[in-house]
Design an enzyme around this catalytic site. Structure first.
Site, PDB file in Angstrom:
ATOM      1  N   HIS A  11       0.910   5.325   1.182  1.00  0.00           N
ATOM      2  CA  HIS A  11       0.288   6.352   2.019  1.00  0.00           C
ATOM      3  C   HIS A  11       0.271   7.673   1.256  1.00  0.00           C
ATOM      4  O   HIS A  11       1.273   8.037   0.625  1.00  0.00           O
ATOM      5  CB  HIS A  11       1.111   6.591   3.288  1.00  0.00           C
ATOM      6  CG  HIS A  11       1.174   5.432   4.215  1.00  0.00           C
ATOM      7  ND1 HIS A  11       0.368   5.320   5.323  1.00  0.00           N
ATOM      8  CD2 HIS A  11       1.953   4.318   4.214  1.00  0.00           C
ATOM      9  CE1 HIS A  11       0.661   4.193   5.972  1.00  0.00           C
ATOM     10  NE2 HIS A  11       1.617   3.568   5.317  1.00  0.00           N
ATOM     11  N   HIS A  67       0.842  -1.201   0.000  1.00  0.00           N
ATOM     12  CA  HIS A  67       0.000   0.000   0.000  1.00  0.00           C
ATOM     13  C   HIS A  67       0.874   1.246   0.000  1.00  0.00           C
ATOM     14  O   HIS A  67       2.014   1.217   0.445  1.00  0.00           O
ATOM     15  CB  HIS A  67      -0.946   0.019   1.206  1.00  0.00           C
ATOM     16  CG  HIS A  67      -0.240  -0.103   2.520  1.00  0.00           C
ATOM     17  ND1 HIS A  67       0.138  -1.324   3.036  1.00  0.00           N
ATOM     18  CD2 HIS A  67       0.176   0.824   3.413  1.00  0.00           C
ATOM     19  CE1 HIS A  67       0.754  -1.137   4.194  1.00  0.00           C
ATOM     20  NE2 HIS A  67       0.797   0.163   4.441  1.00  0.00           N
TER      21      HIS A  67
HETATM   22  P1  5GP Z   1       2.025   0.471   7.249  1.00  0.00           P
HETATM   23  O1  5GP Z   1       2.621   0.720   8.596  1.00  0.00           O
HETATM   24  O2  5GP Z   1       1.832  -1.010   7.019  1.00  0.00           O
HETATM   25  O3  5GP Z   1       2.723   1.157   6.130  1.00  0.00           O
HETATM   26  O4  5GP Z   1       0.619   1.160   7.275  1.00  0.00           O
HETATM   27  C1  5GP Z   1      -0.561   0.530   7.586  1.00  0.00           C
HETATM   28  C2  5GP Z   1      -1.590   1.623   7.720  1.00  0.00           C
HETATM   29  O5  5GP Z   1      -2.851   1.020   7.779  1.00  0.00           O
HETATM   30  C3  5GP Z   1      -1.415   2.470   8.978  1.00  0.00           C
HETATM   31  O6  5GP Z   1      -1.282   3.829   8.627  1.00  0.00           O
HETATM   32  C4  5GP Z   1      -2.691   2.204   9.770  1.00  0.00           C
HETATM   33  O7  5GP Z   1      -3.160   3.353  10.385  1.00  0.00           O
HETATM   34  C5  5GP Z   1      -3.640   1.713   8.694  1.00  0.00           C
HETATM   35  N1  5GP Z   1      -4.622   0.750   9.150  1.00  0.00           N
HETATM   36  C6  5GP Z   1      -4.418  -0.296  10.000  1.00  0.00           C
HETATM   37  N2  5GP Z   1      -5.552  -0.996  10.158  1.00  0.00           N
HETATM   38  C7  5GP Z   1      -6.489  -0.392   9.375  1.00  0.00           C
HETATM   39  C8  5GP Z   1      -7.871  -0.684   9.115  1.00  0.00           C
HETATM   40  O8  5GP Z   1      -8.467  -1.619   9.624  1.00  0.00           O
HETATM   41  N3  5GP Z   1      -8.506   0.162   8.253  1.00  0.00           N
HETATM   42  C9  5GP Z   1      -7.874   1.216   7.665  1.00  0.00           C
HETATM   43  N4  5GP Z   1      -8.601   1.979   6.845  1.00  0.00           N
HETATM   44  N5  5GP Z   1      -6.585   1.515   7.896  1.00  0.00           N
HETATM   45  C10 5GP Z   1      -5.894   0.712   8.741  1.00  0.00           C
END
Ligand code: 5GP
Length: 143
Positions: A108, A106
């Site tokens: 951001h 993903h």
């Molecule tokens: P990562 O740290 O893997 O780059 O980012 C994961 C992102 O997913 C984080 O910014 C976190 O806030 C978001 N996130 C985690 N769980 C959920 C969820 O259940 N729904 C949504 N919409 N975002 C989530």
């Protein structure tokens, strides 16, 4: 969780893609789904998630990666139009030591404003009504 490894199809983004978990969506097509981050680092923080079952960018095919970045750019443009930030961070983490917490690729999109501190990564959950209002504005700005 190491950088390389088996894709876990029970991760939360796989469930959102499959329609098995809720999300406040902004955009969806065959390649990606974009939705609001529920633990935003700033107002309007959203995610563009390729639908392909890949853990990180290194696991994604070139074709899907190329397509995904065009969607990231389109959503970032819509965020700019909808929310008028002073800057936009686009970030993407590969592996837990790099900050990845959800092991489905993903991107951001994090709007920034002058003199407004960035929230903690994975901090507090946002108000659903506010997230829906932001999503509606961003959606309306998508061309
Ligand atoms: P990562 O740290 O893997 O780059 O980012 C994961 C992102 O997913 C984080 O910014 C976190 O806030 C978001 N996130 C985690 N769980 C959920 C969820 O259940 N729904 C949504 N919409 N975002 C989530």
């Amino acid at each position: 969780m190491s950088l390389s490894g088996k894709y876990d199809d029970q991760n939360i983004f796989a469930k959102i893609i499959a329609g098995e978990a809720p999300a406040i969506k902004i955009f969806e097509d065959d390649a990606v789904v974009a939705f609001m981050d529920i633990f935003p680092q700033s107002p309007g923080h959203c995610l563009v998630v390729p639908k392909a079952p890949a853990r990180n960018l290194l696991d994604l095919s070139d074709d899907v990666a190329a397509l995904a970045i065009t969607r990231v750019k389109a959503v970032a443009r819509a965020v700019e139009t909808a929310l008028s930030p002073d800057g936009i961070i686009i970030s993407q983490f590969n592996g837990a030591p790099a900050g990845q917490t959800v092991f489905h690729i993903h991107f951001h999109i994090i709007p920034r404003w002058e003199n407004q501190a960035l929230g903690r990564h994975g901090g507090g959950q946002a108000d659903t009504v506010e997230l829906k209002a932001q999503a509606a504005k961003i959606r309306a700005a998508l061309t």
